[in-house]
Write a protein that holds these residues in place. Structure first.
Motif, PDB file in Angstrom:
ATOM      1  N   GLY A  16       0.791  -1.221   0.000  1.00  0.00           N
ATOM      2  CA  GLY A  16       0.000   0.000   0.000  1.00  0.00           C
ATOM      3  C   GLY A  16       0.821   1.268   0.000  1.00  0.00           C
ATOM      4  N   LYS A  17       1.928   1.277   0.717  1.00  0.00           N
ATOM      5  CA  LYS A  17       2.774   2.464   0.792  1.00  0.00           C
ATOM      6  C   LYS A  17       3.329   2.831  -0.585  1.00  0.00           C
ATOM      7  N   HIS A  18       3.806   1.831  -1.305  1.00  0.00           N
ATOM      8  CA  HIS A  18       4.401   2.101  -2.616  1.00  0.00           C
ATOM      9  C   HIS A  18       3.355   2.561  -3.631  1.00  0.00           C
ATOM     10  N   ILE A  19       2.191   1.914  -3.642  1.00  0.00           N
ATOM     11  CA  ILE A  19       1.172   2.311  -4.620  1.00  0.00           C
ATOM     12  C   ILE A  19       0.629   3.699  -4.290  1.00  0.00           C
ATOM     13  N   ARG A  20       0.609   4.054  -3.005  1.00  0.00           N
ATOM     14  CA  ARG A  20       0.194   5.404  -2.624  1.00  0.00           C
ATOM     15  C   ARG A  20       1.173   6.436  -3.196  1.00  0.00           C
ATOM     16  N   GLU A  21       2.455   6.153  -3.106  1.00  0.00           N
ATOM     17  CA  GLU A  21       3.468   7.061  -3.665  1.00  0.00           C
ATOM     18  C   GLU A  21       3.274   7.242  -5.168  1.00  0.00           C
ATOM     19  N   LEU A  22       3.012   6.136  -5.865  1.00  0.00           N
ATOM     20  CA  LEU A  22       2.791   6.209  -7.314  1.00  0.00           C
ATOM     21  C   LEU A  22       1.504   6.960  -7.647  1.00  0.00           C
ATOM     22  N   ASN A  23       0.468   6.732  -6.857  1.00  0.00           N
ATOM     23  CA  ASN A  23      -0.812   7.404  -7.071  1.00  0.00           C
ATOM     24  C   ASN A  23      -0.647   8.918  -6.893  1.00  0.00           C
TER      25      ASN A  23
ATOM     26  N   ARG B 248      -1.052  10.648 -10.393  1.00  0.00           N
ATOM     27  CA  ARG B 248      -2.450  11.074 -10.461  1.00  0.00           C
ATOM     28  C   ARG B 248      -2.759  12.223  -9.509  1.00  0.00           C
ATOM     29  N   ASP B 249      -1.749  12.637  -8.741  1.00  0.00           N
ATOM     30  CA  ASP B 249      -1.899  13.702  -7.753  1.00  0.00           C
ATOM     31  C   ASP B 249      -3.014  13.390  -6.743  1.00  0.00           C
ATOM     32  N   ILE B 250      -3.128  12.089  -6.406  1.00  0.00           N
ATOM     33  CA  ILE B 250      -4.084  11.632  -5.396  1.00  0.00           C
ATOM     34  C   ILE B 250      -3.270  10.985  -4.283  1.00  0.00           C
ATOM     35  N   ASP B 251      -3.286  11.605  -3.117  1.00  0.00           N
ATOM     36  CA  ASP B 251      -2.440  11.153  -2.010  1.00  0.00           C
ATOM     37  C   ASP B 251      -3.178  10.151  -1.129  1.00  0.00           C
TER      38      ASP B 251
ATOM     39  N   THR C   4      -4.478   3.047  -3.343  1.00  0.00           N
ATOM     40  CA  THR C   4      -5.461   2.549  -4.288  1.00  0.00           C
ATOM     41  C   THR C   4      -5.176   1.076  -4.509  1.00  0.00           C
ATOM     42  N   ASP C   5      -6.041   0.399  -5.216  1.00  0.00           N
ATOM     43  CA  ASP C   5      -5.849  -1.035  -5.434  1.00  0.00           C
ATOM     44  C   ASP C   5      -4.960  -1.326  -6.631  1.00  0.00           C
ATOM     45  N   VAL C   6      -5.144  -0.564  -7.713  1.00  0.00           N
ATOM     46  CA  VAL C   6      -4.418  -0.864  -8.950  1.00  0.00           C
ATOM     47  C   VAL C   6      -4.237   0.405  -9.774  1.00  0.00           C
ATOM     48  N   LEU C   7      -3.108   0.469 -10.452  1.00  0.00           N
ATOM     49  CA  LEU C   7      -2.834   1.553 -11.394  1.00  0.00           C
ATOM     50  C   LEU C   7      -2.473   0.927 -12.739  1.00  0.00           C
ATOM     51  N   SER C   8      -2.949   1.538 -13.810  1.00  0.00           N
ATOM     52  CA  SER C   8      -2.682   1.048 -15.163  1.00  0.00           C
ATOM     53  C   SER C   8      -2.031   2.152 -15.975  1.00  0.00           C
ATOM     54  N   PHE C   9      -0.979   1.767 -16.700  1.00  0.00           N
ATOM     55  CA  PHE C   9      -0.253   2.721 -17.522  1.00  0.00           C
ATOM     56  C   PHE C   9      -0.132   2.165 -18.943  1.00  0.00           C
ATOM     57  N   PRO C  10      -1.080   2.486 -19.813  1.00  0.00           N
ATOM     58  CA  PRO C  10      -1.028   1.967 -21.191  1.00  0.00           C
ATOM     59  C   PRO C  10       0.096   2.599 -21.995  1.00  0.00           C
ATOM     60  N   MET C  11       0.600   1.827 -22.944  1.00  0.00           N
ATOM     61  CA  MET C  11       1.672   2.305 -23.809  1.00  0.00           C
ATOM     62  C   MET C  11       1.187   2.654 -25.217  1.00  0.00           C
TER      63      MET C  11
ATOM     64  N   LEU D  18       2.691  -3.934 -23.585  1.00  0.00           N
ATOM     65  CA  LEU D  18       1.348  -3.375 -23.753  1.00  0.00           C
ATOM     66  C   LEU D  18       1.139  -2.232 -22.762  1.00  0.00           C
ATOM     67  N   GLY D  19       1.726  -2.389 -21.590  1.00  0.00           N
ATOM     68  CA  GLY D  19       1.615  -1.363 -20.561  1.00  0.00           C
ATOM     69  C   GLY D  19       2.042  -1.923 -19.224  1.00  0.00           C
ATOM     70  N   ASP D  20       1.974  -1.080 -18.225  1.00  0.00           N
ATOM     71  CA  ASP D  20       2.342  -1.459 -16.871  1.00  0.00           C
ATOM     72  C   ASP D  20       1.107  -1.493 -15.986  1.00  0.00           C
ATOM     73  N   ILE D  21       1.077  -2.470 -15.096  1.00  0.00           N
ATOM     74  CA  ILE D  21       0.024  -2.571 -14.088  1.00  0.00           C
ATOM     75  C   ILE D  21       0.726  -2.688 -12.740  1.00  0.00           C
ATOM     76  N   VAL D  22       0.292  -1.874 -11.792  1.00  0.00           N
ATOM     77  CA  VAL D  22       0.812  -1.937 -10.431  1.00  0.00           C
ATOM     78  C   VAL D  22      -0.360  -2.302  -9.523  1.00  0.00           C
ATOM     79  N   ILE D  23      -0.201  -3.379  -8.752  1.00  0.00           N
ATOM     80  CA  ILE D  23      -1.274  -3.871  -7.892  1.00  0.00           C
ATOM     81  C   ILE D  23      -0.797  -3.910  -6.448  1.00  0.00           C
ATOM     82  N   SER D  24      -1.605  -3.369  -5.563  1.00  0.00           N
ATOM     83  CA  SER D  24      -1.326  -3.448  -4.134  1.00  0.00           C
ATOM     84  C   SER D  24      -1.924  -4.758  -3.606  1.00  0.00           C
ATOM     85  N   LEU D  25      -1.063  -5.686  -3.226  1.00  0.00           N
ATOM     86  CA  LEU D  25      -1.547  -6.957  -2.683  1.00  0.00           C
ATOM     87  C   LEU D  25      -2.284  -6.753  -1.362  1.00  0.00           C
TER      88      LEU D  25
END
Length: 151
Positions: free
Chosen positions: A48-55, A59-62, A65-72, A89-96
């Motif tokens: 959760g900590k890492h995905i929060r940093e990415l979010n 996305r400027d949302i502090d 979140t559960d998942v982030l998608s980055f299409p190419m 195809l793209g990157d997916i980041v998932i918070s386990l």
């Protein structure tokens, strides 16, 4: 060809998670008839900590979140690919942590929740969204079809 490259970052490596992800992605590739396009998804399973940093960063949302998608690519670019080169195809980041929390919250198995995160994100990577009602209806139907077959 492999459908995904999976990395565990700040999360314990688990072969079951890898199997769930590859099964879900393989079904998505088949459904969309893109298994011969030379595409793979880069997936990071994290906390959760890492995905929060990415979010916050992207996305400027502090908040977590559960998942982030980055299409190419755009959807029309994908249809033109002939499989002669390997492309992400793209990157997916998932918070386990979020997957586990939501599985309990919704009364689902961990497998079902992780599968849904992958399927949902895959459709974002190939150009679908749920911001407009028409797009949302199409995306949800595709997700539902695959989830019914997986779980």
């Amino acid at each position: 060809m492999e459908v995904a490259e999976i990395t565990f970052l700040n999360a314990e490596e688990n072969p079951e998670h890898i199997g769930i992800i590859k099964k879900a992605l393989s079904r998505c590739y088949e459904e969309e008839a893109i298994q011969e396009k030379g595409l793979y998804v880069d997936i990071i399973l994290t906390n959760g900590k890492h995905i929060r940093e990415l979010n916050k960063k992207y996305r400027d949302i502090d908040k977590e979140t559960d998942v982030l998608s980055f299409p190419m690519f755009e959807r029309d670019e994908i249809t033109k690919m002939d499989g002669t080169t390997k492309n992400v195809l793209g990157d997916i980041v998932i918070s386990l942590e979020q997957v586990e929390k939501q599985a309990k919250e919704y009364g689902h198995s961990f497998e079902r929740e992780l599968s849904y995160m992958v399927v949902h994100s895959f459709y974002h990577l190939i150009g679908y969204d749920h911001l407009k009602d028409d797009d949302k209806t199409v995306m949800r139907e595709k997700e539902k079809k695959i989830m019914n077959e997986l779980i």
